[in-house]
Structure formats: structure tokens, C-alpha cells
Design a protein around this motif. Structure first.
Motif, mmCIF file in Angstrom:
data_model
loop_
_atom_site.group_PDB
_atom_site.id
_atom_site.type_symbol
_atom_site.label_atom_id
_atom_site.label_comp_id
_atom_site.label_asym_id
_atom_site.label_seq_id
_atom_site.Cartn_x
_atom_site.Cartn_y
_atom_site.Cartn_z
ATOM 1 N N CYS A 98 0.811 -1.222 0.000
ATOM 2 C CA CYS A 98 0.000 0.000 0.000
ATOM 3 C C CYS A 98 0.844 1.272 0.000
ATOM 4 C CB CYS A 98 -0.927 0.017 1.219
ATOM 5 S SG CYS A 98 -2.381 -1.021 1.009
ATOM 6 N N SER A 99 2.002 1.253 0.644
ATOM 7 C CA SER A 99 2.795 2.485 0.706
ATOM 8 C C SER A 99 4.256 2.208 1.027
ATOM 9 C CB SER A 99 2.212 3.436 1.751
ATOM 10 O OG SER A 99 2.313 2.861 3.034
ATOM 11 N N ILE A 100 5.058 3.198 0.801
ATOM 12 C CA ILE A 100 6.468 3.319 1.171
ATOM 13 C C ILE A 100 7.434 2.601 0.225
ATOM 14 C CG2 ILE A 100 8.184 3.048 3.022
ATOM 15 C CD1 ILE A 100 5.953 3.318 5.014
ATOM 16 N N VAL A 101 7.039 1.560 -0.490
ATOM 17 C CA VAL A 101 7.971 0.840 -1.360
ATOM 18 C C VAL A 101 7.631 1.063 -2.829
ATOM 19 C CG1 VAL A 101 8.430 -0.956 0.357
ATOM 20 C CG2 VAL A 101 6.617 -1.300 -1.298
ATOM 21 N N TRP A 102 8.600 0.793 -3.699
ATOM 22 C CA TRP A 102 8.390 0.933 -5.133
ATOM 23 C C TRP A 102 7.140 0.176 -5.535
ATOM 24 C CZ3 TRP A 102 7.409 -1.904 -9.347
ATOM 25 C CH2 TRP A 102 7.554 -1.284 -10.591
ATOM 26 N N GLY A 103 6.329 0.800 -6.391
ATOM 27 C CA GLY A 103 5.155 0.152 -6.944
ATOM 28 C C GLY A 103 3.951 0.085 -6.029
ATOM 29 N N SER A 104 4.015 0.766 -4.917
ATOM 30 C CA SER A 104 2.905 0.650 -3.967
ATOM 31 C C SER A 104 1.770 1.608 -4.303
ATOM 32 C CB SER A 104 3.403 0.882 -2.538
ATOM 33 O OG SER A 104 3.948 2.168 -2.404
ATOM 34 N N GLY A 105 0.572 1.188 -3.954
ATOM 35 C CA GLY A 105 -0.626 1.994 -4.145
ATOM 36 C C GLY A 105 -1.826 1.213 -3.646
ATOM 37 N N SER A 106 -2.958 1.896 -3.501
ATOM 38 C CA SER A 106 -4.131 1.217 -2.957
ATOM 39 C C SER A 106 -5.424 1.820 -3.474
ATOM 40 C CB SER A 106 -4.127 1.283 -1.429
ATOM 41 O OG SER A 106 -4.238 2.628 -0.995
ATOM 42 N N CYS A 129 -4.919 5.773 -3.755
ATOM 43 C CA CYS A 129 -3.707 6.405 -3.230
ATOM 44 C C CYS A 129 -2.470 5.844 -3.919
ATOM 45 C CB CYS A 129 -3.589 6.160 -1.727
ATOM 46 S SG CYS A 129 -4.983 6.792 -0.773
ATOM 47 N N ASP A 130 -1.520 6.738 -4.153
ATOM 48 C CA ASP A 130 -0.231 6.355 -4.710
ATOM 49 C C ASP A 130 0.779 6.419 -3.574
ATOM 50 O OD1 ASP A 130 2.133 6.018 -6.117
ATOM 51 O OD2 ASP A 130 1.499 7.272 -7.788
ATOM 52 N N GLY A 131 1.459 5.312 -3.309
ATOM 53 C CA GLY A 131 2.339 5.238 -2.152
ATOM 54 C C GLY A 131 3.803 5.476 -2.431
ATOM 55 N N TYR A 132 4.190 5.676 -3.708
ATOM 56 C CA TYR A 132 5.617 5.817 -3.987
ATOM 57 C C TYR A 132 5.817 6.495 -5.346
ATOM 58 C CZ TYR A 132 10.557 4.507 -3.819
ATOM 59 O OH TYR A 132 11.920 4.535 -3.760
ATOM 60 N N ALA A 133 6.818 7.363 -5.439
ATOM 61 C CA ALA A 133 7.130 8.071 -6.685
ATOM 62 C C ALA A 133 7.933 7.151 -7.608
ATOM 63 C CB ALA A 133 7.911 9.345 -6.381
ATOM 64 N N ASP A 134 7.223 6.279 -8.320
ATOM 65 C CA ASP A 134 7.864 5.288 -9.177
ATOM 66 C C ASP A 134 7.607 5.527 -10.660
ATOM 67 O OD1 ASP A 134 5.182 4.577 -9.391
ATOM 68 O OD2 ASP A 134 5.378 2.992 -7.906
ATOM 69 N N GLY A 135 6.891 6.607 -10.983
ATOM 70 C CA GLY A 135 6.594 6.910 -12.375
ATOM 71 C C GLY A 135 5.301 6.305 -12.892
ATOM 72 N N TYR A 136 4.623 5.527 -12.061
ATOM 73 C CA TYR A 136 3.361 4.917 -12.453
ATOM 74 C C TYR A 136 2.201 5.538 -11.693
ATOM 75 C CZ TYR A 136 5.909 1.257 -14.871
ATOM 76 O OH TYR A 136 6.719 0.573 -15.734
ATOM 77 N N SER A 137 1.050 5.559 -12.353
ATOM 78 C CA SER A 137 -0.193 5.951 -11.697
ATOM 79 C C SER A 137 -0.826 4.698 -11.097
ATOM 80 C CB SER A 137 -1.155 6.571 -12.714
ATOM 81 O OG SER A 137 -0.607 7.747 -13.253
ATOM 82 N N VAL A 138 -1.832 4.908 -10.251
ATOM 83 C CA VAL A 138 -2.560 3.794 -9.651
ATOM 84 C C VAL A 138 -3.958 3.767 -10.247
ATOM 85 C CG1 VAL A 138 -3.416 2.805 -7.488
ATOM 86 C CG2 VAL A 138 -1.207 3.991 -7.529
ATOM 87 N N ILE A 139 -4.404 2.565 -10.608
ATOM 88 C CA ILE A 139 -5.716 2.378 -11.211
ATOM 89 C C ILE A 139 -6.503 1.359 -10.396
ATOM 90 C CG2 ILE A 139 -4.704 0.707 -12.808
ATOM 91 C CD1 ILE A 139 -6.966 1.274 -14.764
ATOM 92 N N VAL A 140 -7.791 1.614 -10.250
ATOM 93 C CA VAL A 140 -8.698 0.633 -9.646
ATOM 94 C C VAL A 140 -9.691 0.221 -10.707
ATOM 95 C CG1 VAL A 140 -10.493 0.246 -7.922
ATOM 96 C CG2 VAL A 140 -8.447 1.536 -7.312
ATOM 97 N N ARG A 141 -9.852 -1.085 -10.852
ATOM 98 C CA ARG A 141 -10.848 -1.655 -11.753
ATOM 99 C C ARG A 141 -11.891 -2.355 -10.897
ATOM 100 N NH1 ARG A 141 -7.856 -3.840 -17.109
ATOM 101 N NH2 ARG A 141 -8.190 -1.828 -18.106
ATOM 102 N N ALA A 142 -13.164 -2.073 -11.182
ATOM 103 C CA ALA A 142 -14.234 -2.597 -10.328
ATOM 104 C C ALA A 142 -15.408 -3.097 -11.146
ATOM 105 C CB ALA A 142 -14.712 -1.504 -9.374
#
Length: 134
Positions: free
Chosen positions: A39-47, A60-73
Motif C-alpha cells: 500500500c505504501s512506502i515501497v516501489w510500486g505501492s498503491g491502494s 492512493c499512490d504510495g511511492y514516486a515510481d513513475g506509475y499511476s494507480v488504477i482501480v478496476r471494479a
């Protein structure tokens, strides 16, 4: 005599207060899906976190890794529009699903991606989280 009654009253009041605190049901945390990386603090994290009161997803985006976070529902087994958080790390975005009818099932998962190209990073997705909508 008066002093012992007051002390007894205090003991009874404390006992009732403690019993009330220990028998109050706990409020469950909203269902959350973290990317494969957490969820946070490490590369690729998000929730993604489902908030039934308001029929919305908090992404939420948990780390500046160059990727956005997407939720599919899916709500009631019907695919919903993808919900993206694109405004940077250590931030969250609320995305509404409109007015969802009571008692419908929602299932969702969270991934990393690039909104501009609709790219989903392979292997980044969380397991599916299923929960009644409201």
C-alpha cells in the motif's frame, strides 16, 4: 458510611464504563486492495479503498515510481469505468461511482499503469477484493 458509599459508587461507575467499552462492536475497516507491492512506502505501492458511504473509491499512490494507480471494479457483476489516481505520490484521489443501489456486490482490484496509454503494468495487480456495496 458516606465515604464508603461514594467509593462504591465510583467502583460501580468504572465497572459499567469498562463493560460498555469492551462490549461495543468494532467498526470494520473499509475494504482495501493494495498493489502487488503493498500500500505504501515501497516501489510500486498503491491502494484502492471502497467507501460505501458515498459510493466512492479512494485511490492512493504510495511511492514516486513513475506509475499511476488504477482501480478496476465490477458492481453487481457489471464492469465500471476505471478509476485513476494521477496526481503523484503520497496523495489520494476520491472517485465517485454515482449513486449505487443498496446491497449490490462490488469486487475490485488495484494495479499500476499509465493513464495516457491505458497501459497496465503486468504483474502489478492486487488480488480481487469483494465486498457488499452498502
Amino acid at each position: 458510611m458516606r465515604r464508603s458509599i461514594s467509593f462504591l459508587g465510583l467502583v460501580m461507575a468504572a465497572t459499567v464504563a469498562l463493560a460498555t467499552l469492551t462490549t461495543t462492536p468494532a467498526v470494520a475497516a473499509p475494504p482495501t486492495a493494495c498493489t502487488k507491492y503493498g500500500c505504501s512506502i515501497v516501489w510500486g505501492s498503491g491502494s484502492g479503498r471502497w467507501i460505501a458511504d458515498g459510493d466512492k473509491m479512494v485511490i492512493c499512490d504510495g511511492y514516486a515510481d513513475g506509475y499511476s494507480v488504477i482501480v478496476r471494479a465490477d458492481i453487481d457483476l457489471k464492469p465500471q469505468p476505471d478509476k485513476w489516481h494521477t496526481s503523484g505520490a503520497d496523495k489520494c484521489t476520491e472517485r465517485s461511482y454515482g449513486n449505487v443501489a443498496e446491497g449490490l456486490d462490488i469486487a475490485f482490484y488495484t494495479c499500476l499503469g499509465k493513464q495516457s496509454t491505458n497501459y497496465i503494468l503486468p504483474g502489478s495487480c492486487s488480488p480481487v477484493v469483494a465486498h457488499g456495496s452498502t
